[in-house]
Scaffold this active site. Structure first.
Site, PDB file in Angstrom:
ATOM      1  N   GLY A   1      35.439  61.191  22.679  1.00 30.69           N
ATOM      2  CA  GLY A   1      36.321  60.012  22.750  1.00 30.69           C
ATOM      3  C   GLY A   1      35.545  58.722  22.530  1.00 30.69           C
ATOM      4  O   GLY A   1      36.015  57.807  21.852  1.00 30.69           O
TER       5      GLY A   1
ATOM      6  N   GLU B   1      42.956  62.075  25.069  1.00 34.86           N
ATOM      7  CA  GLU B   1      43.101  62.979  26.219  1.00 34.86           C
ATOM      8  C   GLU B   1      41.732  63.609  26.409  1.00 34.86           C
ATOM      9  O   GLU B   1      41.341  64.492  25.656  1.00 34.86           O
ATOM     10  CB  GLU B   1      44.144  64.069  25.928  1.00 34.86           C
ATOM     11  CG  GLU B   1      45.556  63.562  25.804  1.00 34.86           C
ATOM     12  CD  GLU B   1      46.209  63.236  27.140  1.00 34.86           C
ATOM     13  OE1 GLU B   1      45.527  63.308  28.184  1.00 34.86           O
ATOM     14  OE2 GLU B   1      47.391  62.887  27.138  1.00 34.86           O
TER      15      GLU B   1
HETATM   16  P1  NAD Z   1      34.540  68.431  22.140  1.00 32.38           P
HETATM   17  O1  NAD Z   1      34.642  66.993  22.509  1.00 32.38           O
HETATM   18  O2  NAD Z   1      33.200  69.014  21.928  1.00 32.38           O
HETATM   19  O3  NAD Z   1      35.362  68.701  20.788  1.00 32.38           O
HETATM   20  C1  NAD Z   1      36.731  68.370  20.676  1.00 32.38           C
HETATM   21  C2  NAD Z   1      37.074  68.125  19.215  1.00 32.38           C
HETATM   22  O4  NAD Z   1      36.448  66.918  18.786  1.00 32.38           O
HETATM   23  C3  NAD Z   1      36.590  69.214  18.261  1.00 32.38           C
HETATM   24  O5  NAD Z   1      37.584  69.426  17.287  1.00 32.38           O
HETATM   25  C4  NAD Z   1      35.341  68.604  17.651  1.00 32.38           C
HETATM   26  O6  NAD Z   1      35.020  69.091  16.387  1.00 32.38           O
HETATM   27  C5  NAD Z   1      35.740  67.139  17.569  1.00 32.38           C
HETATM   28  N1  NAD Z   1      34.624  66.186  17.541  1.00 32.38           N
HETATM   29  C6  NAD Z   1      33.447  66.295  18.161  1.00 32.38           C
HETATM   30  N2  NAD Z   1      32.699  65.185  17.926  1.00 32.38           N
HETATM   31  C7  NAD Z   1      33.446  64.359  17.151  1.00 32.38           C
HETATM   32  C8  NAD Z   1      33.231  63.069  16.569  1.00 32.38           C
HETATM   33  N3  NAD Z   1      32.102  62.420  16.732  1.00 32.38           N
HETATM   34  N4  NAD Z   1      34.235  62.526  15.844  1.00 32.38           N
HETATM   35  C9  NAD Z   1      35.410  63.179  15.683  1.00 32.38           C
HETATM   36  N5  NAD Z   1      35.656  64.410  16.185  1.00 32.38           N
HETATM   37  C10 NAD Z   1      34.690  64.996  16.914  1.00 32.38           C
HETATM   38  O7  NAD Z   1      35.336  69.242  23.275  1.00 32.38           O
HETATM   39  P2  NAD Z   1      35.467  70.811  23.486  1.00 32.38           P
HETATM   40  O8  NAD Z   1      34.177  71.355  23.987  1.00 32.38           O
HETATM   41  O9  NAD Z   1      36.102  71.456  22.313  1.00 32.38           O
HETATM   42  O10 NAD Z   1      36.554  70.843  24.660  1.00 32.38           O
HETATM   43  C11 NAD Z   1      36.269  70.638  26.004  1.00 32.38           C
HETATM   44  C12 NAD Z   1      36.541  69.207  26.435  1.00 32.38           C
HETATM   45  O11 NAD Z   1      37.871  68.811  26.102  1.00 32.38           O
HETATM   46  C13 NAD Z   1      36.457  69.029  27.935  1.00 32.38           C
HETATM   47  O12 NAD Z   1      35.814  67.820  28.218  1.00 32.38           O
HETATM   48  C14 NAD Z   1      37.915  68.996  28.385  1.00 32.38           C
HETATM   49  O13 NAD Z   1      38.134  68.353  29.616  1.00 32.38           O
HETATM   50  C15 NAD Z   1      38.547  68.281  27.247  1.00 32.38           C
HETATM   51  N6  NAD Z   1      39.973  68.557  27.147  1.00 32.38           N
HETATM   52  C16 NAD Z   1      40.860  67.592  27.513  1.00 32.38           C
HETATM   53  C17 NAD Z   1      42.228  67.838  27.462  1.00 32.38           C
HETATM   54  C18 NAD Z   1      43.224  66.788  27.884  1.00 32.38           C
HETATM   55  O14 NAD Z   1      44.398  66.951  27.579  1.00 32.38           O
HETATM   56  N7  NAD Z   1      42.820  65.739  28.570  1.00 32.38           N
HETATM   57  C19 NAD Z   1      42.697  69.082  27.007  1.00 32.38           C
HETATM   58  C20 NAD Z   1      41.756  70.036  26.610  1.00 32.38           C
HETATM   59  C21 NAD Z   1      40.398  69.762  26.686  1.00 32.38           C
END
Ligand code: NAD
Length: 502
Positions: A239, A256
């Site tokens: 994020g 989120e």
């Molecule tokens: P992550 O942040 O590693 O990846 C999430 C997505 O973001 C992936 O598709 C990834 O390729 C993409 N991404 C990563 N770096 C990016 C960048 N610099 N620019 C654009 N896109 C990028 O998360 P994860 O390991 O897949 O999931 C776990 C995390 O997600 C946990 O922190 C969890 O709490 C959170 N989560 C939140 C919700 C919610 O609704 N609040 C729901 C599910 C998961």
């Protein structure tokens, strides 16, 4: 490759060439074996997909909203028909137990139903005008292309929370799924395309396209000025990378992100109810839910009794292959997740914690997979490790003396997603829900932190100022509001008291 996967993908209508070749390998966390390979979209491929989505949007915005709802209704029908297969695929690709895999598909069906009703209720206000002979009203219009970035742990549902609303609102969707769950994205797309054909226009498939890539594909979405809204679900680290890029071009962002969710257990709590809810919230999906309970803040008078009950319940949690009957907890997603968990437990020990569980299991049977026993960690204070989200089944247990202290501990972490209190004291319950109580987007009484319903707006962690996908009035995030004033008089009163008659 897994033998069953071929049958599943065929049943879901995914052509073989889409998942038998490419740079991204999808491995099952169940045993570490590859499931399939998918071509990787680079920044240029994303730009081209945005162009196709933009063209599809220009046609779609002219379709009346209830007709748009019909497409989402048909998608819901496809999901009903393929619930078992898609749920199974979720289990194979991210390791959820069967009930959770199918439960995720049920959430998709629920949000489709919600969005179908919504397609006839995109209401604006009629506003009393201060000018004589004038009528003023609000109308809501689609935004254009909505970019959706999703996390591995909800590989299908999060897309649907966004897409079902975005589509009835008149938008096109581009989906950057997690690189750890690309096959789920291909399967959802195949079902969506069937729905488009049933609606009567196969060309509508461009209204929702997956762009499967790594972080750079997500960055390309974030940077593209034609993408009006970027809805990103994932870690706070992600994020933090996405939000400034979108802000740079004055785009809209819906975030989120991570959660560090707590449950407060008060002296009057029903401990039997609390124990069941805590175990489900802490251990479900192997602690890999954004709403997983990670902190337990327990009144000193019930601390020992609750801990005893939890330890007994934890000992009964069956860990193993998520599709075996009776198994409650599947594997972690990968080795990196296991190592992050062990680092957190080491840090907790160094910070004075007592760790129960947390060790690797089933390594002999599944040497390339990462199964663990869920950890209960008694902490003397809310130390640095407790204030962080570790995406694994670790539940830190803290003791409190009075409710103000519990609330202070509760609200002390930066992440504020979901929260709960167990109490039979009406005043405590209402205090927890009040402005002085929980600072999270979700606050519950006598029910755990996980398992949010689609009908309520989801998430809303305090760090990002609150996401809000899914239910309630979340649809407004996917539209822009116009204020329209109609002059049905022959005068031109510009504002109160000012006339400009030539
Ligand atoms: P992550 O942040 O590693 O990846 C999430 C997505 O973001 C992936 O598709 C990834 O390729 C993409 N991404 C990563 N770096 C990016 C960048 N610099 N620019 C654009 N896109 C990028 O998360 P994860 O390991 O897949 O999931 C776990 C995390 O997600 C946990 O922190 C969890 O709490 C959170 N989560 C939140 C919700 C919610 O609704 N609040 C729901 C599910 C998961």
């Amino acid at each position: 490759m897994h033998t069953r996967i071929d049958a599943l993908m065929a049943a879901l209508g995914v052509p073989q060439q889409a998942w038998h070749d490419g740079e991204i390998t999808s491995c099952s966390p169940i045993d570490g074996r590859p499931l399939g390979r998918v071509r990787r979209a680079d920044a240029e491929a994303v730009r081209q997909a945005v162009g196709r989505a933009q063209a599809a949007f220009l046609r779609w915005r002219d379709v009346p909203a209830p007709r748009r709802g019909e497409l989402v209704r048909l998608l819901g029908e496809e999901l009903r028909r393929h619930k078992r297969e898609l749920g199974r695929l979720v289990s194979l690709e991210v390791g959820k137990i069967a009930a959770e895999g199918e439960g995720e598909v049920q959430e998709m069906i629920d949000i489709c139903d919600f969005a179908v009703g919504l397609s006839r209720q995109l209401h604006g206000l009629t506003i009393a005008s201060e000018r004589p002979g004038h009528r003023m009203m609000e109308t809501w219009h689609p935004l254009g292309v909505v970019g959706v970035i999703t996390a591995f742990n909800f590989p299908v549902a999060v897309w649907s929370w966004n897409a079902a609303l975005a589509l009835v609102c008149g938008n096109a969707v581009l989906w950057k799924p997690s690189e750890k769950a690309p096959l789920c994205a291909l399967a959802v797309q195949a079902l969506f395309e069937r729905a488009c054909r049933a609606w009567g226009d196969a060309a509508l498939a461009a209204l929702s396209q997956p762009v499967i890539g790594l972080a750079d594909a997500g960055e390309a979405l974030a940077d593209d000025a034609r993408v009006a809204l970027v809805s990103a679900t994932g870690s706070t680290r992600m994020g933090r990378a996405v939000a400034p890029r979108v802000a740079q071009r004055f785009g809209r962002c819906l975030l989120e992100l991570g959660g560090n969710n707590a449950i407060v257990v008060a002296p009057s709590a029903d401990l039997e109810l609390a124990t069941r809810a805590i175990v489900f919230a802490a251990v479900g999906t192997a602690g890999q839910r954004c709403t997983t309970a990670r902190r337990l803040i327990v009144h000193a008078s019930v601390y020992d009794e609750l801990l005893r009950r939890l330890q007994r319940a934890y000992a009964g949690v069956r860990i193993g292959h998520p599709l075996e009957p009776g198994v409650l907890m599947g594997p972690l997603i990968d080795q990196a997740a296991y190592e992050a968990m062990q680092r957190a437990l080491d840090q907790a020990r160094a910070e004075g914690g007592t760790v129960h569980g947390g060790e690797r299991v089933l390594a002999g049977q599944y040497p390339a997979a990462w199964y663990v026993r869920p950890a209960l960690v008694e902490m003397p204070a809310q130390t640095e490790v407790v204030r962080r989200e570790t995406f694994a089944p670790i539940l830190y247990v803290l003791r409190y003396g009075d409710l103000d202290q519990a609330l202070a501990l509760h609200n002390e972490v930066p992440q504020g997603l979901s929260s709960a209190i167990f109490t039979n004291d009406l005043r405590e319950a209402d205090l927890f829900l009040s402005a002085r109580g929980s600072d999270c987007g979700i606050a519950n009484v006598n029910i755990g932190t996980s398992g949010a319903e689609i009908g309520g707006a989801f998430g809303g962690e305090k760090e990002t100022g609150g996401g809000r996908e899914s239910g309630s009035d979340a649809w407004k995030q996917y539209m822009r509001r116009a204020t329209n004033t109609i002059n049905y008089s022959r005068d031109l009163p510009l504002a109160q008291g000012i006339r400009f008659d030539l």
